[in-house]
Write an enzyme that holds these catalytic residues in place. Structure first.
Site, PDB file in Angstrom:
ATOM      1  N   CYS A   1       9.228 -10.752  -9.229  1.00 58.63           N
ATOM      2  CA  CYS A   1       9.118 -10.373  -7.982  1.00 58.63           C
ATOM      3  C   CYS A   1       7.763  -9.600  -7.602  1.00 58.63           C
ATOM      4  CB  CYS A   1      10.138  -8.867  -7.839  1.00 58.63           C
ATOM      5  SG  CYS A   1      11.796  -9.782  -7.894  1.00 58.63           S
TER       6      CYS A   1
ATOM      7  N   HIS B   1       7.954  -4.047  -2.655  1.00 59.16           N
ATOM      8  CA  HIS B   1       7.794  -4.236  -4.042  1.00 59.16           C
ATOM      9  C   HIS B   1       6.439  -4.331  -4.542  1.00 59.16           C
ATOM     10  CE1 HIS B   1      10.880  -5.704  -7.385  1.00 59.16           C
ATOM     11  NE2 HIS B   1      10.220  -4.394  -7.593  1.00 59.16           N
TER      12      HIS B   1
END
Length: 486
Positions: free
Chosen positions: A81, A136
């Protein structure tokens, strides 16, 4: 006299037309192009109908591919991610920036403010910028999107499983590490808008981001803009609205894919309604491959080896569609190499923007987008993973896999949101694969082509010198930079 009068009237008519206010469509087509990136989480190479998906339909993505270009050898920056998003946003291999893996709510690190993002680059050219979805790249204020060039932000700051509940939305037993996490925050700019405290809250996210994206397009129809929509889905726990629940043959994962496809359709419709289709470059791609140990709650790598968090093809080769009417030839396929780190320099070329002052690793692939079959802007891909481990390199149709260990999915998967186990496996000696004949990486041919292995080892040594390789004890190279810290 009548002839002179007619000539005068005709001239005045032409002048009136030329001086008349331009329509919004005319204005849109005479300014800088808009850029839209739709970025999906944990979606596999085989999860679009045009790439073999079964059990659900993706009519809007199929249409986008028919009107644009589909890449067959496009890679995320890393197979996890935060690292993959850092590569997309900065045009750099994530390990150059000191970024690896996924950031958690207890971390006090993020994307260094000294790095230049796509948003900052385009903002300097007068673009309006927005992100609706999963960021993120650091959840503390100094790392949030508004501090990295975005004008607007609504979304979650990290992965949707980083909350005090299980992946099925149930309470956890006492002592579970997740109980230390806060409820999942949905941010608006720099503040918490609301928190998600149950699985039903996850069901709202895809629609929320889509509505925000459409509203942004409507409000900025007369300005050049950059819209980034990094969907939370299809990361577990899977959430889907009532509009699509139960609509696919496959189950909830198929339902999620259909809602993502709907989202793309809504964004394209907003562009069309505002007369912006012809002057907008839109990209659809994903952050990494599928999280296969979640079984029926995971996607498909489309026959590629392994999935998310691995340096095999299933971990990093991802779907990629680009559409730009009149610029990208419709209904075409590109088999050349491309990577998410190439998007920033490509946008820079199109928008006549200045590249970041600090070195980047991406290269413009605009010539490929425009259908130049002779162009070959990217010759190599580096497969870094973990803190700074070089696990492989690809050059042309050849991939050299270096000695490393990984958590394999080659065992029984989980089901219905419960993750199955993974098993540790190791590559002991270098392996060579011909991607043209063996994209599934099943047949090591290093003994047959030692000269190719030697050629790729030159790329390896150059990468190790500049970016390091912990697999051989080189913590840093000459070109590594510092991660952002509080």
């Amino acid at each position: 006299m009548k002839t002179v009068l007619n000539f005068f009237l005709a001239a005045m008519a032409i002048l009136a037309v030329s001086c008349a206010p331009k329509t919004s469509k005319e204005q849109a087509n005479n300014r800088q192009p808009n850029f839209v990136i739709v970025f999906i989480d944990d979606m596999g190479y085989g999860d679009i109908a045009t790439q073999g998906a079964t059990g659900w339909t993706t009519p809007n993505l199929d249409k986008m591919a028919a009107e644009g270009m589909r890449f067959t050898n496009f890679y995320s920056a890393q197979p996890v991610c935060s690292a993959s998003r850092a590569g997309l946003m900065t045009g750099c291999y994530p390990n150059r920036l000191g970024i690896s893996g996924a950031f958690f709510p207890y971390h006090e690190i993020g994307l260094n403010p000294q790095e230049t993002t796509i948003a900052e680059m385009l903002k300097s050219q007068g673009y309006a910028t927005a992100i609706f979805g999963k960021w993120h790249l650091g959840h503390h204020k100094t790392f949030l999107p508004l501090q990295h060039g975005f004008d607007e932000y609504v979304g979650i700051p990290y992965s949707n499983d980083m909350w005090p509940l299980s992946n099925t939305g149930h309470e956890l037993p006492e002592g579970n590490n997740r109980l230390k996490y806060p409820d999942l925050p949905v941010m608006k700019d720099n503040d918490v808008l609301f928190t998600i405290t149950n699985w039903e809250g996850q069901d709202t996210l895809t629609t929320l981001y889509t509505e925000k994206a459409v509203d942004f397009i409507n409000r900025n129809a007369n300005n050049p803009f950059f819209l980034y929509v990094p969907h939370t889905m299809a990361h577990i726990p899977l959430g889907v609205s009532e509009k699509f629940r139960g609509k696919s043959e496959q189950g909830v994962y198929g339902d999620v894919m259909m809602e993502i496809d709907w989202s793309v359709g809504q964004i394209e419709k907003a562009l069309a309604d505002n007369g912006l289709t012809d002057n907008t470059l839109i990209i659809f791609t994903t952050d990494n491959g599928p999280w296969l140990n979640f079984g029926n709650h995971a996607g498909s790598a489309g026959g590629l080896r392994e999935g998310k968090t691995t340096s095999w093809e299933g971990g990093q080769r991802v779907p990629f569609i680009v559409k730009w009417p009149g610029q990208v030839p419709a209904g075409t396929i590109c088999n050349k190499l491309g990577c998410a780190i190439d998007i920033l320099p490509s946008f820079a070329e199109i928008a006549n923007a200045q590249l970041p002052e600090q070195k980047i690793d991406g290269t413009s692939i605009v010539e490929l987008w425009k259908g130049n079959t002779e162009a070959n802007p990217r010759e190599t891909i580096l497969f870094y993973y973990g803190k700074n481990n070089l696990n492989g390199v690809r050059k042309g149709n050849w991939k050299l896999v270096l000695p490393h260990s990984w958590a394999s999915y080659n065992t029984e998967p989980g089901r219905d949101g419960q993750g199955g186990r993974r098993i540790k496996m190791t590559v002991e000696t270098p392996q060579l694969y011909n991607m043209m004949r063996d994209p599934g990486e099943q047949y090591n041919v290093i003994e047959h082509y030692p000269e190719k292995a030697a050629e790729l080892m030159q790329v390896v040594e150059e990468a190790r010198a500049e970016l390091g390789d912990l697999n051989v004890g080189i913590e840093k190279g000459s070109g590594n930079r510092e991660i952002g810290r509080l």
